[in-house]
Scaffold this motif. Structure first.
Motif, PDB file in Angstrom:
ATOM      1  N   UNK A  57       0.841  -1.200   0.000  1.00 33.28           N
ATOM      2  CA  UNK A  57       0.000   0.000   0.000  1.00 33.28           C
ATOM      3  C   UNK A  57       0.876   1.251   0.000  1.00 33.28           C
ATOM      4  N   UNK A  58       1.821   1.330   0.914  1.00 33.05           N
ATOM      5  CA  UNK A  58       2.657   2.528   1.035  1.00 33.05           C
ATOM      6  C   UNK A  58       3.535   2.721  -0.199  1.00 33.05           C
ATOM      7  N   UNK A  59       4.202   1.642  -0.613  1.00 34.20           N
ATOM      8  CA  UNK A  59       5.177   1.781  -1.701  1.00 34.20           C
ATOM      9  C   UNK A  59       4.515   2.056  -3.051  1.00 34.20           C
ATOM     10  N   UNK A  60       3.460   1.318  -3.395  1.00 37.68           N
ATOM     11  CA  UNK A  60       2.806   1.531  -4.691  1.00 37.68           C
ATOM     12  C   UNK A  60       2.088   2.876  -4.712  1.00 37.68           C
ATOM     13  N   UNK A  61       1.486   3.281  -3.591  1.00 41.20           N
ATOM     14  CA  UNK A  61       0.855   4.604  -3.535  1.00 41.20           C
ATOM     15  C   UNK A  61       1.897   5.704  -3.749  1.00 41.20           C
ATOM     16  N   UNK A  79      10.414  11.972  -6.556  1.00 39.35           N
ATOM     17  CA  UNK A  79      11.510  11.502  -7.395  1.00 39.35           C
ATOM     18  C   UNK A  79      11.907  10.072  -7.092  1.00 39.35           C
ATOM     19  N   UNK A  80      12.879   9.559  -7.855  1.00 39.25           N
ATOM     20  CA  UNK A  80      13.365   8.197  -7.623  1.00 39.25           C
ATOM     21  C   UNK A  80      13.914   8.034  -6.212  1.00 39.25           C
ATOM     22  N   UNK A  81      14.571   9.073  -5.715  1.00 43.86           N
ATOM     23  CA  UNK A  81      15.138   9.002  -4.373  1.00 43.86           C
ATOM     24  C   UNK A  81      14.038   8.808  -3.332  1.00 43.86           C
ATOM     25  N   UNK A  82      12.942   9.553  -3.478  1.00 46.52           N
ATOM     26  CA  UNK A  82      11.836   9.416  -2.543  1.00 46.52           C
ATOM     27  C   UNK A  82      11.161   8.062  -2.636  1.00 46.52           C
ATOM     28  N   UNK A  83      11.037   7.537  -3.852  1.00 47.59           N
ATOM     29  CA  UNK A  83      10.451   6.204  -4.028  1.00 47.59           C
ATOM     30  C   UNK A  83      11.329   5.159  -3.341  1.00 47.59           C
ATOM     31  N   UNK A  84      12.639   5.266  -3.537  1.00 43.98           N
ATOM     32  CA  UNK A  84      13.558   4.322  -2.898  1.00 43.98           C
ATOM     33  C   UNK A  84      13.467   4.406  -1.377  1.00 43.98           C
ATOM     34  N   UNK A 209      16.564  -2.590   5.704  1.00 45.03           N
ATOM     35  CA  UNK A 209      15.888  -1.462   5.075  1.00 45.03           C
ATOM     36  C   UNK A 209      16.815  -0.689   4.162  1.00 45.03           C
ATOM     37  N   UNK A 210      18.067  -0.490   4.577  1.00 44.69           N
ATOM     38  CA  UNK A 210      19.021   0.233   3.737  1.00 44.69           C
ATOM     39  C   UNK A 210      19.380  -0.572   2.490  1.00 44.69           C
ATOM     40  N   UNK A 211      19.425  -1.897   2.613  1.00 42.96           N
ATOM     41  CA  UNK A 211      19.696  -2.732   1.438  1.00 42.96           C
ATOM     42  C   UNK A 211      18.600  -2.548   0.395  1.00 42.96           C
ATOM     43  N   UNK A 212      17.348  -2.539   0.847  1.00 41.97           N
ATOM     44  CA  UNK A 212      16.225  -2.306  -0.069  1.00 41.97           C
ATOM     45  C   UNK A 212      16.349  -0.928  -0.701  1.00 41.97           C
ATOM     46  N   UNK A 213      16.713   0.060   0.088  1.00 42.06           N
ATOM     47  CA  UNK A 213      16.855   1.442  -0.394  1.00 42.06           C
ATOM     48  C   UNK A 213      17.910   1.545  -1.494  1.00 42.06           C
ATOM     49  N   UNK A 214      19.116   1.028  -1.242  1.00 49.28           N
ATOM     50  CA  UNK A 214      20.201   1.201  -2.217  1.00 49.28           C
ATOM     51  C   UNK A 214      19.959   0.378  -3.480  1.00 49.28           C
ATOM     52  N   UNK A 215      19.344  -0.792  -3.332  1.00 46.85           N
ATOM     53  CA  UNK A 215      19.044  -1.597  -4.526  1.00 46.85           C
ATOM     54  C   UNK A 215      18.020  -0.881  -5.400  1.00 46.85           C
ATOM     55  N   UNK A 216      17.039  -0.222  -4.776  1.00 42.70           N
ATOM     56  CA  UNK A 216      16.056   0.536  -5.555  1.00 42.70           C
ATOM     57  C   UNK A 216      16.728   1.692  -6.298  1.00 42.70           C
ATOM     58  N   UNK A 217      17.667   2.358  -5.664  1.00 44.21           N
ATOM     59  CA  UNK A 217      18.373   3.438  -6.351  1.00 44.21           C
ATOM     60  C   UNK A 217      19.064   2.920  -7.613  1.00 44.21           C
TER      61      UNK A 217
END
Length: 288
Positions: A57-61, A79-84, A209-217
């Motif tokens: 819900x949070x991420x797709x929204x 932006x992409x940074x905020x999505x990540x 959480x940081x791993x998910x963040x950097x991979x999304x970037x």
């Protein structure tokens, strides 16, 4: 043996146990149907369902909101940074909240990696994946109900191979990204690390959480970043367009391969089980 000797021996055993650097739990049984009789399993399934629902819900929204805002003016929105940050921070929160109940997987690839590492039984693995996929579909369903028009017109948050990238490149990105995530999960939850370092519970979900963040970037421009088959499935089911399904297999095969490699790397290389097994084989051969 006198009573005094027994007391001394018991004290020595207790001291040796206290000095043990860490304790590894035994490998999970492959088929443990006794779990089906335990409330703890169903509580964990509910936790995985709800956590994955909230995550989607949070991420797709966030994704839909960003696309909607930037459509009018390119420089507006998170932006992409905020999505990540949305993906990574939400995982950090949810792993912190559910880690003590279900382990806080929220991702079939993580669950499968832990199964390969003999941390979960097959029964629990399959039920976790089912709960995560159902939670993902429900979470995206809430987004679609609230943001119906922008959801349908802006891609539904579904993962697709971006223009200019090959299927092989997208698959490689998913494999490497999931490897980084699952490798981090194994490292953060390693009992050897817990024993060596001062244990602060918040430190387990933080690197995940940081791993998910950097991979999304790194991979948002390539595939929109899957690394979580439930996340990809939930968005594809609700959006249900050809583009969402065309290369959907990548978002299952890539994460499952990446999770398997991460589990084997941690088990055989970092924990040295391959060397231990080889040493044991050599010592046995020498005594024959």
């Amino acid at each position: 043996m006198s009573k005094g000797d027994v007391v001394i021996e018991t004290a020595a055993e207790a001291e040796a146990t206290a000095k043990a650097p860490y304790w590894d739990p035994p490998p999970a049984p492959l088929l443990d149907t006794s779990e089906l009789k335990k409330w703890s399993l169903y509580r964990a399934l509910i936790a995985e369902f709800m956590a994955t629902l909230i995550f989607l819900y949070v991420s797709v929204a966030t994704v839909i909101g960003y696309k909607s805002q930037s459509q009018a003016e390119a420089c507006t929105g998170v932006g992409f940074l905020g999505v990540a940050w949305s993906f990574g921070a939400t995982i950090f929160i949810l792993v912190y909240c559910t880690g003590g109940i279900s382990g806080g997987h929220i991702n079939p690839a993580v669950t499968f990696g832990l199964f390969v590492g003999r941390k979960l039984s097959l029964v629990r693995t399959l039920l976790y994946i089912a709960a995560q996929c159902l939670g993902a579909v429900c979470g995206v369903g809430i987004v679609k109900a609230i943001m119906k028009h922008p959801y349908n017109s802006l891609g539904g948050g579904a993962n697709e191979v971006a223009t200019g990238y090959s299927v092989g490149g997208a698959l490689a990105a998913e494999i490497v990204g999931t490897f980084i995530l699952v490798y981090t999960v194994f490292s953060a939850t390693d009992p050897k690390r817990t024993a060596r370092d001062s244990f602060i519970p918040v430190l387990v979900p933080l690197p995940i959480g940081f791993a998910v963040f950097v991979v999304h970037l790194a991979t948002i421009p390539i595939t929109g970043t899957g690394i979580n088959p439930a996340r990809s499935l939930g968005a594809a089911v609700l959006y249900n367009q050809h583009d969402a399904w065309k290369d959907h297999w990548i978002f299952w095969v890539g994460p499952l391969i990446g999770a398997t490699v991460a589990a084997l790397y941690h088990k055989l290389v970092l924990r040295g089980e391959a060397v231990k097994a080889l040493g044991s084989f050599r010592s046995t051969s020498a005594t024959v």
